[in-house]
Design a protein around this motif. Structure first.
Motif, PDB file in Angstrom:
ATOM      1  N   ALA A 108       0.676   5.709   9.443  1.00  0.00           N
ATOM      2  CA  ALA A 108      -0.721   5.261   9.418  1.00  0.00           C
ATOM      3  C   ALA A 108      -1.419   5.749   8.155  1.00  0.00           C
ATOM      4  N   VAL A 109      -1.115   6.992   7.754  1.00  0.00           N
ATOM      5  CA  VAL A 109      -1.744   7.542   6.556  1.00  0.00           C
ATOM      6  C   VAL A 109      -1.302   6.758   5.318  1.00  0.00           C
ATOM      7  N   ILE A 110       0.013   6.537   5.230  1.00  0.00           N
ATOM      8  CA  ILE A 110       0.555   5.811   4.074  1.00  0.00           C
ATOM      9  C   ILE A 110       0.010   4.384   4.032  1.00  0.00           C
ATOM     10  N   ASP A 111      -0.078   3.758   5.200  1.00  0.00           N
ATOM     11  CA  ASP A 111      -0.620   2.392   5.251  1.00  0.00           C
ATOM     12  C   ASP A 111      -2.065   2.359   4.772  1.00  0.00           C
ATOM     13  N   ARG A 112      -2.817   3.379   5.143  1.00  0.00           N
ATOM     14  CA  ARG A 112      -4.222   3.411   4.708  1.00  0.00           C
ATOM     15  C   ARG A 112      -4.315   3.632   3.199  1.00  0.00           C
ATOM     16  N   LEU A 113      -3.448   4.462   2.677  1.00  0.00           N
ATOM     17  CA  LEU A 113      -3.414   4.673   1.220  1.00  0.00           C
ATOM     18  C   LEU A 113      -3.142   3.343   0.512  1.00  0.00           C
ATOM     19  N   GLU A 114      -2.164   2.608   1.055  1.00  0.00           N
ATOM     20  CA  GLU A 114      -1.803   1.332   0.445  1.00  0.00           C
ATOM     21  C   GLU A 114      -2.963   0.336   0.528  1.00  0.00           C
ATOM     22  N   ALA A 115      -3.726   0.415   1.636  1.00  0.00           N
ATOM     23  CA  ALA A 115      -4.781  -0.568   1.875  1.00  0.00           C
ATOM     24  C   ALA A 115      -6.073  -0.260   1.109  1.00  0.00           C
ATOM     25  N   LEU A 116      -6.141   0.898   0.481  1.00  0.00           N
ATOM     26  CA  LEU A 116      -7.349   1.253  -0.284  1.00  0.00           C
ATOM     27  C   LEU A 116      -7.683   0.129  -1.243  1.00  0.00           C
TER      28      LEU A 116
END
Lengths: 406, 427
Positions: A108-116
């Protein structure tokens, strides 16, 4: 010169002394670009641990609410970018469900980083392995420093990438190449990473500021995934390629003892091209592998090896090794030491065995070193010594044990 | 206050005759090959030196300032000052001379001084007309201009010039070095038979030195990447006699000249180093001096008779030190050409020459052949131009130690019309 060593890494603006984060530094430069520096507390190399990812989550939240013009992700450690996941957290896992929950949080953290919604660029020096590479893959762009090395060594621990790497890597890079790298655990250098399209540019520290600015403001020439990639990710093609990969894997690591390569091939064959399905399947597959005796045993071996490295590293540094006897074993030990940056005197009364050892060393260095100057320097460190003079200044003397029948 | 300067050690590579194409080592490779064992046997670390000075004439494009490249490759440390010197055939002695002066004046205490040359790597040079054509072609913009430029090509543009041949031709007088030897021979009545006999003896002396192990500790085996090793000066021909040499045809002035490939020095690759130390360095590191450098001298003359350079420089050197020719017990006089060496000996024996040119009261006299080039010379060993001056000093020291003599002179003729000489004493 050591005096200037602290200035070598280009880390953006100087961070305030009272950083609010334990494992990160976060600054903004005059262009409004945020510099997010991985700097895990109390250690010399970055690894991804649960608490670090939790902190990253909070940082991403902060970046979402006050959006910078761009985001630089890099490491503040001289040793390299990120060496991978914190393997400590893998030890003794026995419950796949618990592993899957934990890995889900990390995803979830990595996905949020990608979605920035800001241009993001990973600047990578030194080792960028496993989970570290998965963080880099979550950025929109990647700039490698000359000395960067990339790889997914998970397979050595009986695992496959588990932080979205199986998905993002095979999307970005020719899946045959990507799968080969994940299946073998081999690392590649910056030049190869560029030719694969894994990184957009290769440069030196002194150009990082300009390179970052170009990346954030859309002036960086991007590596484009080849047209072949999507073709190779098509269902029928995948089926054919996957069976080829399985038969190759069978030669190196039988399925019965090493399930990870086969789990990775299955994952790709079944789900490539369908991002969310593949991400979900990766979590489950990773969790299942983690609890296998194979993975747990390999993890134990990993820690033993780390301990041995520490023991070996704690002694006095050996700068000059004197090897007596230039036969097959002596010559190869000498070549290995020269490769490890040591000065080696290789003593033998006769020229023939020394000449043979020099040729073997030259052939070896030609294989393992890309740069001609590195080969030359390693050969220069390997000093033929027909009079045994090296013994007087050596820190370590190695005398070949002869096989004796008496 | 002048401080004494000691030669404490030295080594060289085997001299490798240039055969077909580039040899296995570049100038710096050679300097590293003989420098490594030399440094390994010292009681001090390689970074203890104050500076490195290297003579090299034909510097290759990959190794600008070969002294510094060699110092770094020898692991002497990033802070090692290193520079390259060039006075043509005297370069290897000029490095010693320069180091000698630094130490004598108290500026340095420990200096590595050498010479390195790989004549087999001398480049082929494109004619200027060809280079100009290529520049025009490369600079042409657009396809039409490119084609137009390409059409101007002439076959003669691609006829390479052998760089070495140019290097061995005096640019002022346009005489090849061999021709200058012919001229010296003519001026002093040297015959072909004398030259051939001298050359044959050079080979026999070197062969004996190799057989008896006189070169042990001086010549260090070199190892190439392809698994070969080179442990001796390979230009030696022990079976050469005056009779066999008499069959060769002159190469520089056909058909009547006397200088042949057999009585000339050989085209060769090789490197040599000596370690120079002050009294301070000797005491600090517990070194054993082999010899002390007493004085040195450079002289110059008409380039077309450059072969007489040793007569001028050595005579001036001896005069300043109040010595006669006979008081020197051992001589190294570089054998550029047998005819030239014999011309030097004849000049010293020439009353008129000694009076008018050297300002002596009469002929300086004979140098006994038993004192001169006792273990052969460039005719049998070869003459890597930037290295030879260093080798003759190194070998003079070693030969005097073996023979138990005290005073020696090393001297060489220098293409372009100069001569260099160095006076040393064993300790």
């Amino acid at each position: 010169m050591d005096l200037l060593a602290d200035r070598v890494l280009e880390l953006g603006p100087k961070p305030a002394a009272d950083s609010s984060y334990r494992n990160f530094k976060l600054t903004r430069d005059e262009d409004g670009i945020a510099w997010l520096l991985f700097d895990r507390a109390g250690v010399s190399a970055n690894t991804l641990s649960a608490d670090l990812l939790e902190e990253l989550d909070a940082i991403v939240t902060a970046l979402e609410s006050e959006r910078p013009t761009g985001l630089v992700v890099r490491s503040a450690k001289k040793s390299g970018f990120i060496a991978g996941a914190d393997v400590n957290e893998f030890r003794g896992a026995s419950e796949p469900g618990a592993v899957e929950t934990a890995i889900g949080r990390a995803h979830a953290v990595i996905d949020r980083l990608e979605a920035l919604r800001v241009p993001s660029v990973a600047v990578i020096h030194g080792f960028c392995l496993g989970g570290g590479l998965e963080v880099a893959l979550a950025c929109q762009m990647r700039i490698a420093i000359d000395d960067a090395r990339f790889g997914f060594p998970e397979v050595m621990l009986g695992l496959h990438p588990g932080l979205g790497g199986t998905v993002r890597f095979t999307e970005l890079v020719n899946p045959m190449q990507a799968m080969t790298l994940m299946l073998t655990g081999k690392t590649i250098d910056a030049r190869r990473a560029k030719s694969l399209g894994l990184v957009d540019a290769v440069t030196q520290e002194r150009h990082v500021r300009n390179a970052v600015r170009d990346a954030v403001f859309g002036r960086l020439k991007r590596a484009k995934p080849g047209a072949l990639n999507s073709l190779l990710n098509l269902g029928p093609v995948r089926g054919f390629l996957a069976s080829r990969m399985r038969s190759e894997a069978e030669k190196a690591a039988p399925r019965k003892h090493y399930p990870a390569p086969y789990a990775l091939i299955d994952l790709w064959e079944k789900h490539a091209g369908n991002r969310s399905a593949m991400l979900n399947a990766e979590k489950a597959s990773f969790a299942n592998l983690m609890v296998t005796p194979t993975a747990q045993n390999l993890i134990r071996v990993f820690f033993l090896r780390e301990q041995m490295k520490k023991v070996a590293g704690s002694g006095n540094k050996v700068a000059h090794v004197h090897v007596i006897g230039a036969g097959a074993m002596g010559g190869d030990i000498a070549a290995w030491c020269a490769n490890q940056d040591m000065r080696v005197t290789l003593a033998d009364m006769k020229a023939e065995p020394i000449a043979g050892a020099m040729k073997r060393a030259s052939d070896l260095f030609g294989k393992i070193m890309r740069k001609k100057t590195d080969q030359r320097d390693a050969l220069d460190r390997l000093i033929p010594d027909m009079d045994g003079d090296g013994v007087r200044n050596a820190d370590l003397i190695i005398e070949r044990c002869r096989k004796s029948s008496s | 206050m002048a401080r004494p300067v000691f030669i404490v050690d030295g080594s060289r590579t085997p001299f490798l005759k240039a055969r077909s194409g580039p040899g296995p080592f570049t100038p710096v490779d050679l300097a590293v090959q003989c420098g490594r064992p030399l440094l390994a046997r010292q009681p001090f670390a390689p970074d203890a030196f104050d500076q490195v000075i290297l003579g090299c004439v034909n510097v290759i494009a990959d190794e600008m300032n070969p002294a510094r490249v060699a110092a770094l490759r020898l692991g002497m440390g990033e802070q090692m000052v290193a520079f390259t010197v060039q006075i043509n055939c005297g370069s290897g002695m000029q490095s010693i001379d320069t180091g000698y002066r630094y130490i004598r004046e108290g500026i340095s205490d420990l200096i590595l001084a050498g010479g390195a040359e790989a004549l087999s790597h001398a480049p082929l040079v494109w004619p200027n007309s060809g280079v100009r054509w290529f520049a025009g072609f490369a600079g042409a913009k657009g396809l039409g201009a490119k084609i137009a430029a390409a059409l101007k090509v002439k076959p003669s543009y691609f006829k390479p010039i052998i760089g070495l041949e140019r290097g061995l031709t005096d640019p002022i007088t346009e005489l090849n070095m061999g021709q200058t030897a012919e001229k010296v021979g003519h001026l002093f009545g040297i015959t072909r038979a004398q030259s051939d006999a001298y050359a044959a003896e050079s080979h026999q002396r070197l062969a004996k030195a190799q057989k008896e192990g006189f070169l042990k500790g001086e010549v260090e085996t070199a190892f190439s990447r392809d698994g070969k090793f080179y442990d001796h000066d390979d230009g030696v021909r022990p079976d050469s006699t005056a009779e066999t040499l008499a069959k060769l045809r002159p190469v520089f002035e056909r058909p009547w000249g006397q200088v042949t490939a057999g009585n000339s020095s050989q085209i060769t690759d090789g490197a040599s180093w000596v370690i120079l130390a002050s009294e301070t360095a000797v005491a600090k590191h517990g070194l054993t001096p082999k010899a002390v450098i007493l004085d040195s001298q450079w002289s110059a003359l008409d380039p077309s008779i450059m072969g007489l350079g040793p007569v001028l420089s050595a005579s001036a050197l001896l005069k300043r030190n109040g010595l006669t020719l006979q008081e020197v017990e051992t001589w190294e006089l570089n054998e550029a050409f047998a005819t030239q060496v014999l011309g030097c000996l004849a000049a010293w024996n020439d009353d008129k020459f000694c009076r008018e040119i050297l300002g002596l009261d009469g002929a300086a006299g004979e140098i006994d052949r038993a004192k001169l080039n006792v273990d052969g010379g460039a005719i049998s060993l070869g003459h890597p131009v930037g290295t030879s001056g260093n080798r003759i000093v190194l070998h003079l020291v070693n030969a005097m130690k073996r023979l138990g003599t005290r005073r020696g002179v090393a001297t060489e003729c220098i293409g372009g019309g100069q001569g260099g000489a160095m006076l040393i004493e064993t300790v």
